[in-house]
Design a protein around this motif. Sequence first.
Motif, PDB file in Angstrom:
ATOM      1  N   MET A   1       0.797  -1.263   0.048  1.00  0.00           N
ATOM      2  CA  MET A   1      -0.050   0.080   0.050  1.00  0.00           C
ATOM      3  C   MET A   1       0.940   1.241   0.096  1.00  0.00           C
ATOM      4  N   GLU A   2       0.755   2.197  -0.827  1.00  0.00           N
ATOM      5  CA  GLU A   2       1.373   3.406  -1.163  1.00  0.00           C
ATOM      6  C   GLU A   2       1.006   4.374   0.275  1.00  0.00           C
ATOM      7  N   TRP A   3       2.143   5.205   0.584  1.00  0.00           N
ATOM      8  CA  TRP A   3       2.160   5.867   1.686  1.00  0.00           C
ATOM      9  C   TRP A   3       0.842   6.779   1.720  1.00  0.00           C
ATOM     10  N   GLN A   4       0.268   7.493   0.449  1.00  0.00           N
ATOM     11  CA  GLN A   4      -0.543   8.231   0.385  1.00  0.00           C
ATOM     12  C   GLN A   4      -2.024   7.730   1.049  1.00  0.00           C
ATOM     13  N   SER A   5      -2.179   6.216   0.635  1.00  0.00           N
ATOM     14  CA  SER A   5      -3.555   5.906   1.327  1.00  0.00           C
ATOM     15  C   SER A   5      -3.346   5.583   2.705  1.00  0.00           C
ATOM     16  N   MET A   6      -2.196   5.353   3.347  1.00  0.00           N
ATOM     17  CA  MET A   6      -1.967   5.023   4.671  1.00  0.00           C
ATOM     18  C   MET A   6      -2.006   6.236   5.183  1.00  0.00           C
ATOM     19  N   PHE A   7      -1.399   7.374   4.770  1.00  0.00           N
ATOM     20  CA  PHE A   7      -1.476   8.747   5.478  1.00  0.00           C
ATOM     21  C   PHE A   7      -2.827   9.379   5.508  1.00  0.00           C
ATOM     22  N   ARG A   8      -3.636   9.049   4.391  1.00  0.00           N
ATOM     23  CA  ARG A   8      -4.924   9.602   4.400  1.00  0.00           C
ATOM     24  C   ARG A   8      -5.694   8.975   5.253  1.00  0.00           C
ATOM     25  N   TYR A   9      -5.607   7.757   5.459  1.00  0.00           N
ATOM     26  CA  TYR A   9      -6.306   6.810   6.678  1.00  0.00           C
ATOM     27  C   TYR A   9      -5.739   7.271   8.049  1.00  0.00           C
ATOM     28  N   HIS A  10      -4.766   7.373   8.297  1.00  0.00           N
ATOM     29  CA  HIS A  10      -4.117   7.957   9.483  1.00  0.00           C
ATOM     30  C   HIS A  10      -4.805   9.313   9.977  1.00  0.00           C
ATOM     31  N   LYS A  11      -5.016  10.246   8.917  1.00  0.00           N
ATOM     32  CA  LYS A  11      -5.569  11.479   9.422  1.00  0.00           C
ATOM     33  C   LYS A  11      -6.948  11.411   9.668  1.00  0.00           C
ATOM     34  N   TRP A  12      -7.444  10.582   8.913  1.00  0.00           N
ATOM     35  CA  TRP A  12      -8.890  10.321   8.909  1.00  0.00           C
ATOM     36  C   TRP A  12      -9.437   9.626  10.163  1.00  0.00           C
ATOM     37  N   ALA A  13      -8.858   8.597  10.610  1.00  0.00           N
ATOM     38  CA  ALA A  13      -9.126   7.857  11.664  1.00  0.00           C
ATOM     39  C   ALA A  13      -8.728   8.784  13.058  1.00  0.00           C
ATOM     40  N   THR A  14      -7.815   9.681  13.030  1.00  0.00           N
ATOM     41  CA  THR A  14      -7.417  10.653  14.019  1.00  0.00           C
ATOM     42  C   THR A  14      -8.502  11.540  14.140  1.00  0.00           C
ATOM     43  N   GLN A  15      -9.088  12.179  12.959  1.00  0.00           N
ATOM     44  CA  GLN A  15      -9.916  13.225  13.192  1.00  0.00           C
ATOM     45  C   GLN A  15     -11.407  12.691  13.470  1.00  0.00           C
ATOM     46  N   LYS A  16     -11.492  11.280  12.783  1.00  0.00           N
ATOM     47  CA  LYS A  16     -12.943  10.792  13.180  1.00  0.00           C
ATOM     48  C   LYS A  16     -13.099  10.391  14.705  1.00  0.00           C
ATOM     49  N   LEU A  17     -12.059   9.844  15.172  1.00  0.00           N
ATOM     50  CA  LEU A  17     -12.291   9.507  16.558  1.00  0.00           C
ATOM     51  C   LEU A  17     -12.403  10.643  17.524  1.00  0.00           C
ATOM     52  N   LEU A  18     -11.477  11.739  17.152  1.00  0.00           N
ATOM     53  CA  LEU A  18     -11.415  12.964  17.929  1.00  0.00           C
ATOM     54  C   LEU A  18     -12.860  13.784  17.721  1.00  0.00           C
ATOM     55  N   ASP A  19     -13.351  13.561  16.725  1.00  0.00           N
ATOM     56  CA  ASP A  19     -14.755  14.156  16.233  1.00  0.00           C
ATOM     57  C   ASP A  19     -15.902  13.335  17.133  1.00  0.00           C
ATOM     58  N   HIS A  20     -15.615  12.138  17.295  1.00  0.00           N
ATOM     59  CA  HIS A  20     -16.667  11.326  18.277  1.00  0.00           C
ATOM     60  C   HIS A  20     -16.435  11.628  19.397  1.00  0.00           C
ATOM     61  N   VAL A  21     -15.134  11.633  20.214  1.00  0.00           N
ATOM     62  CA  VAL A  21     -15.108  12.146  21.576  1.00  0.00           C
ATOM     63  C   VAL A  21     -15.432  13.491  21.857  1.00  0.00           C
ATOM     64  N   GLU A  22     -15.419  14.574  20.775  1.00  0.00           N
ATOM     65  CA  GLU A  22     -15.897  15.986  20.919  1.00  0.00           C
ATOM     66  C   GLU A  22     -17.332  16.010  21.047  1.00  0.00           C
TER      67      GLU A  22
END
Length: 161
Positions: A1-22
């Motif tokens: 898997m290329e870095w772009q997909s992994m990094f997009r996932y990392h950013k998405w998961a970070t923000q999604k979980l923070l949105d849920h906590v918020e």
Amino acid sequence: MEWQSMFRYHKWATQKLLDHVESQDASVFHQEAKNSFKSISETYSHILSVDYIWYKRLTGIEKPEWIEFDVSTVSLTKKAFTKLHVEMEQYFLTLSDDDWNQVLKFTNLRGDSFSNRREEMFFTFINHASYHRGQVTSFLRQFDIAGTPIDYIYFSKESQS
């Protein structure tokens, strides 16, 4: 898997979980429970500082300094991640395939020396954050709050919509 997909996932998961906590009562962010860290805010403080230190290692800095970020609110935490992740992505875009395969030396926080390909180092910090996002979900469950799906497969499905 290329870095772009992994990094997009990392950013998405970070923000999604923070949105849920918020979306929960504000006290949940600092509420203490049993886990590796005392609270969700301390867990995110750790993830953010580790993202930063891996980023600096990926740029070739062998012993970057540990930086503490302001995680006093979920909003400030989200902003800190966004700012750091934009900077990281801009750097990653400058790297060639040969750069991703370059072996870099670094020293971990315990003083142990390592030599790894940049690609391996990148995967390490993505995996590290995933581990701790699981701990945040564990906190939420201890507080009788449902988690939110943040596995890669959910990111992939949402990205295709």
